[in-house]
Design an enzyme around this catalytic site. Structure first.
Site, PDB file in Angstrom:
ATOM      1  N   LYS A  74      69.516  54.879  23.764  1.00 37.32           N
ATOM      2  CA  LYS A  74      69.785  53.801  24.711  1.00 37.32           C
ATOM      3  C   LYS A  74      69.168  54.166  26.061  1.00 37.32           C
ATOM      4  CE  LYS A  74      71.805  50.666  27.379  1.00 37.32           C
ATOM      5  NZ  LYS A  74      71.364  51.172  28.689  1.00 37.32           N
ATOM      6  N   GLU A 101      74.857  65.904  30.846  1.00 43.49           N
ATOM      7  CA  GLU A 101      74.092  66.466  31.971  1.00 43.49           C
ATOM      8  C   GLU A 101      74.282  65.494  33.118  1.00 43.49           C
ATOM      9  OE1 GLU A 101      71.841  66.945  34.772  1.00 43.49           O
ATOM     10  OE2 GLU A 101      70.202  66.231  33.515  1.00 43.49           O
TER      11      GLU A 101
END
Length: 498
Positions: free
Chosen positions: A195, A269
């Protein structure tokens, strides 16, 4: 439709790609979104539209996950030998290299970044990472384990691919972040639903075309574009085995909540507020341009940006003068201009965010010794900004701005414990840099800093072999290096009584 004038700057290949319909990649086919909708993509240098992209939703995610599951459980991908898997990943690197100019132009007009940076940083790093990971395909091993239990045993461990992986990537390095995610997952033998960020979907779509050209079987990589809806559906999907996300800490927390339904593996992250420390013996011919690059590269839209600058009081004035001079030398302009060094921020939303922080800093007493204003009267340009008279309680010092804004503060201490406490006084722990000629001081301070990456006499340094990730609210897990392979594998223990 107000078409961006910068479209005329594109080469023939990038122009042809931009102008065609942009669909979803599901099970090896390009398809329209189930809802039949599209959304506009804008050039941040002008605000004009450059493309329309399929607006996927939860139904499209469900189809993509089913395709990925079939490819993993029943398709040919699980039977592909490690050498062949590595060759296909390597072939994708060759294709990126072959189309590097086109991809750099697509990245520049979509994201706003200087095309020279995309050519010299994003594309070469992406190719190198694919090749590095391809080499691991034949080296994912377990161990033979001696047991202490009574009797005769043969025991060993093995690493297996985790399965279907949902990967959600940000807009600041769209192509490179896609490669960061897919390279280790493909090498480990996983299948993927990717995505992209809704602000910058174009390079991921072009990457999907090259993935099919490289020879990946249908369903191994699926790409669903759209707003936050497909991302949320992907994170919550019960048939996804792992979700990997790069983006803000706020959204990362939502990803964790969504993933709790089937306790899928999660790697994150996230944000940063990285400190840089300039000691009195630092070489300013290195520290000044290094600190400037550390905050102004990619318009400050880096999670590792050196946005808190601690400078010893003996060097503070010289450092500020040099940093201001570096900022003023940077040419601001459209990313597709090859002489541009600072492009626009990615979107109107990000522009408003950064200008809001600048206003907050001014209200709380910070002083912009250079920059601090909008550049020009169209697009989303912000001048590279150096703020002084900043204090630890200010929003601009505490929160991630994600723009070309550095907060500079003097220090007069030689106690590394106290210096480290200043650097660690943040909810983040992604990166830090130390500028000194005393390598002993550098290594001692590096041990005390709570950061996933600590750089000495450089900032924003990465290598495909170095693990990358953060402490505290900067995330979970490590990308790149062999640690990235570990993110996408499960360990199985086998014990046989002889």
């Amino acid at each position: 439709m107000d078409v961006s004038a910068n479209v005329g700057r594109l080469g023939a290949a990038a122009s042809a790609f931009i102008s065609k319909p942009h669909k979803l990649l599901i099970d090896g086919k390009w398809v329209v979104a189930k809802g039949g909708k599209t959304f506009p993509v804008f050039d941040p240098a002008t605000g004009g539209q450059i493309a329309a992209v399929a607006d996927g939703g939860a139904a499209d995610i469900d189809l993509a996950v089913k395709a990925a599951r079939k490819a993993f459980d029943d398709g040919p991908w699980g039977k592909v030998k490690p050498t062949e898997r590595g060759k296909i990943v390597w072939r994708l690197a060759d294709l990126l290299e072959k189309h590097a100019t086109e991809l750099a132009e697509i990245e520049s007009i979509d994201n706003g970044k200087p095309v020279s940076d995309a050519k010299m940083v994003d594309l070469p790093f992406s190719c190198e990472l694919l090749r590095y990971m391809a080499g691991w395909a034949t080296k994912i091993t377990g161990q033979s384990i001696p047991l202490s239990a009574p009797g005769e045993w043969h025991a060993y461990s093995m690493r297996e691919p985790v399965g279907v992986v949902g990967q959600i990537i940000p807009w600041n390095f769209p192509l490179m972040m896609a490669v960061w995610k897919i390279a280790p997952a493909l090498t480990a033998g996983c299948t993927i639903v990717l995505k992209p960020a809704e602000q910058t979907p174009l390079s991921a779509i072009r990457l999907g075309e090259l993935i099919m050209e490289a020879g990946f079987p249908p369903g191994v990589v699926n790409i669903v574009t759209g707003d936050g809806t497909p991302g949320a559906a992907l994170a919550a999907h019960p048939d996804v085995d792992k979700v990997a996300f790069t983006g803000s800490t706020e959204v990362g927390k939502l990803i964790v909540q969504a993933a709790a339904g089937n306790l899928k593996k999660v790697s994150l992250e996230l944000g940063g507020k990285s400190p840089s420390f300039v000691f009195p013996d630092a070489d300013l011919s290195v520290a000044i341009p290094g600190a400037a690059t550390g905050i102004f590269f990619n318009m400050g839209q880096c999670c590792t940006a050196g946005s808190r600058l601690f400078v010893h009081e003996r060097l503070f004035d010289k450092m500020m003068a040099g940093l201001s001079d570096e900022a003023q030398k940077l040419k601001i302009g459209p990313g597709l201009d090859p002489t541009t060094r600072v492009g626009p921020l990615v979107s109107e939303e990000q522009f408003q965010r950064v200008t809001g922080y600048l206003a907050s800093g001014k209200e709380q007493g910070a002083e912009a010794i250079t920059g601090g204003r909008r550049h020009g009267n169209e697009g989303y340009f912000i001048e590279p900004t150096v703020l002084t008279k900043t204090t630890p309680t200010m929003k601009v010092v505490r929160e991630e701005i994600f723009g070309p804004v550095v907060c500079a503060m003097p220090f007069n201490d030689d106690d590394l414990e106290r210096i480290a406490r200043q650097g660690n006084a943040t909810e983040y722990g992604l990166a830090a840099s130390i500028w000194t000629r005393d390598i002993g001081v550098a290594h001692k301070l590096a041990r005390k800093l709570k950061a996933g990456s600590v750089w000495i006499n450089v900032h924003n340094f990465n290598d495909v072999a170095l693990p990358f990730g953060g402490y505290k609210q900067s995330g979970w897990g490590r990308e790149m290096g062999y640690e990235a392979i570990e993110l996408y594998t499960e360990v199985k223990a086998v014990a046989a009584m002889l």
